[in-house]
Design an enzyme around this catalytic site. Structure first.
Site, PDB file in Angstrom:
ATOM      1  CE1 TYR A  81      -1.721  -3.099  -6.949  1.00  0.00           C
ATOM      2  CE2 TYR A  81      -1.205  -2.785  -9.259  1.00  0.00           C
ATOM      3  CZ  TYR A  81      -0.883  -2.605  -7.934  1.00  0.00           C
ATOM      4  OH  TYR A  81       0.266  -1.941  -7.590  1.00  0.00           O
ATOM      5  CG  HIS A 148       3.117  -5.660  -4.498  1.00  0.00           C
ATOM      6  ND1 HIS A 148       1.895  -5.915  -5.084  1.00  0.00           N
ATOM      7  CD2 HIS A 148       3.146  -4.318  -4.303  1.00  0.00           C
ATOM      8  CE1 HIS A 148       1.224  -4.791  -5.226  1.00  0.00           C
ATOM      9  NE2 HIS A 148       1.960  -3.809  -4.751  1.00  0.00           N
ATOM     10  N   PRO A 229       2.346   9.030  -7.839  1.00  0.00           N
ATOM     11  CG  PRO A 229       2.632   9.353 -10.126  1.00  0.00           C
ATOM     12  CD  PRO A 229       2.180   8.335  -9.132  1.00  0.00           C
ATOM     13  NE  ARG A 232      -2.061   5.612  -1.468  1.00  0.00           N
ATOM     14  CZ  ARG A 232      -0.776   5.717  -1.137  1.00  0.00           C
ATOM     15  NH1 ARG A 232      -0.253   6.914  -0.936  1.00  0.00           N
ATOM     16  NH2 ARG A 232      -0.025   4.645  -0.995  1.00  0.00           N
ATOM     17  CG  PHE A 234      -4.077  15.673  -1.436  1.00  0.00           C
ATOM     18  CD1 PHE A 234      -5.291  16.042  -0.870  1.00  0.00           C
ATOM     19  CD2 PHE A 234      -2.972  16.483  -1.204  1.00  0.00           C
ATOM     20  CE1 PHE A 234      -5.395  17.189  -0.085  1.00  0.00           C
ATOM     21  CE2 PHE A 234      -3.068  17.625  -0.423  1.00  0.00           C
ATOM     22  CZ  PHE A 234      -4.284  17.973   0.145  1.00  0.00           C
TER      23      PHE A 234
END
Length: 354
Positions: A81, A148, A229, A232, A234
């Site tokens: 990140y 990951h 959750p 992203r 939406f």
């Protein structure tokens, strides 16, 4: 296409006021590899990576500290990140209360010229990442160290064995996996008990149920941590076909599900959430997070945000009460909807097993 209308049952929703802390806890894993965490954690990725313009560092540090003051004790980051910058940010933010919280980070990629450059799960790479993450996070131990993405060139037994050694050395406390199959979970767990599996999971993505990952976690006593959750962002209802993403630092700009036609086709999900939530004094985000919480008691979502108001909106979900009858009506309506667009590009899809 409008979503089916759902009538409220008359049972009031109980939720905390915005100023109230989250007090409920859940457990990831079992035995000596169990972690007691706040019922929702905080995903920190978007403060540095893949979510548009990056806030001032002081704002993000204040937000992480506000989460702690509000009862959150579970913070999620990863070396990729940024890369690196998010771990550095989190390390600075949590330093005053490091011993009171749990932090998870991840390994599994090569990073070259400040970009992800393929998968790397070799033991020497895992050790290298662990040492560097410890420094950036300003800590002497990683509470939860996830792979990951699985490297197909390295047996999962070698990965689990390396993390087991790091645990024996006191540099890592617990082992996690991300976006893996039931077979991978079982093979890894046989070498080193897995505390948590992290995968995308929300009401527009059910593969972890369909392919048996949740059932395997329940059988083996492994916690489950949904990332993204609210899909992203939406499922908050704040994005629409006219949304323009800051493509320089927002991966949604290139994801099939976030193209204008796909978002328009998926709008019935927002209508359903809005209808159900409005009758109960809840936002679409809160309904989405509450739906995840009611799936299993060992599920701990890590919604991310860069705004204090959204943080408090998320944390209030822990005290929401919705009847089983209401949830059944919601699920019946949800089952009539179909999703348009893949969640990942072809390259990214090749890296996940769900």
């Amino acid at each position: 296409m409008a979503s089916p209308t759902l009538a409220a049952s008359g049972e009031a929703s109980n939720r905390t006021s915005p100023a109230t802390s989250i007090t409920k806890r859940r457990t990831l894993g079992n035995g000596k590899h169990a972690l007691e965490v706040s019922a929702l954690g905080l995903g920190c990725m978007g403060m540095s990576y893949h979510r548009g313009r990056i806030p001032d560092k002081s704002v993000s540090i204040a937000l992480i500290r506000k989460a702690y003051e509000s009862g959150v004790n579970f913070f999620d980051t990863a070396e990729v990140y940024g890369p690196y910058t998010n771990e550095t940010l989190v390390g600075e933010a949590i330093q005053p209360f490091r011993k009171d919280i749990l932090v998870s980070t991840k390994f599994g990629f090569n990073i070259e010229n400040n970009q992800m450059a393929g998968l790397n799960g070799r033991p020497e790479q895992i050790r290298k990442v662990a040492e560097e993450s410890l420094k950036r996070l300003r800590t002497d131990v990683l509470d939860l160290f996830y792979q990951h993405r699985q490297d197909p060139n390295v047996p999962i037994e070698d990965v689990a064995g390396t993390v087991k050694d790091l645990i024996a050395e006191g540099k890592v406390r617990n082992f996690g996996l991300s976006e893996v199959s039931v077979e991978t979970i079982r093979r890894a767990h046989a070498v080193q008990p897995v505390t948590a599996v992290q995968s995308e999971f929300h009401l527009m993505w059910h593969r972890v149920i369909e392919n048996g990952v949740l059932a395997a976690c329940e059988e083996l006593g492994i916690g489950f941590v949904p990332y993204s959750p609210i899909n992203r962002g939406f499922l908050s209802g704040m994005l629409n076909p006219q949304t323009k993403f800051f493509a320089e630092n927002d991966n949604r700009a290139g994801l099939p599900r976030f193209q204008p036609d796909a978002m328009a086709a998926n709008w019935p999900f927002i209508e359903l959430l809005t209808d159900f939530g409005h009758q109960r004094g809840l936002t679409p985000t809160q309904v989405s997070l509450a739906w995840l919480m009611k799936q299993k008691p060992y599920i701990v979502s890590i919604p991310g945000t860069t705004k204090a108001a959204h943080l408090m909106e998320n944390l209030a979900v822990a005290d929401i009460t919705i009847s089983d009858a209401d949830w059944k009506a919601f699920d019946d309506a949800l089952g009539k909807l179909t999703v348009e667009g893949d969640r990942y590009t072809q390259t990214e899809r090749s890296r996940v097993q769900n």
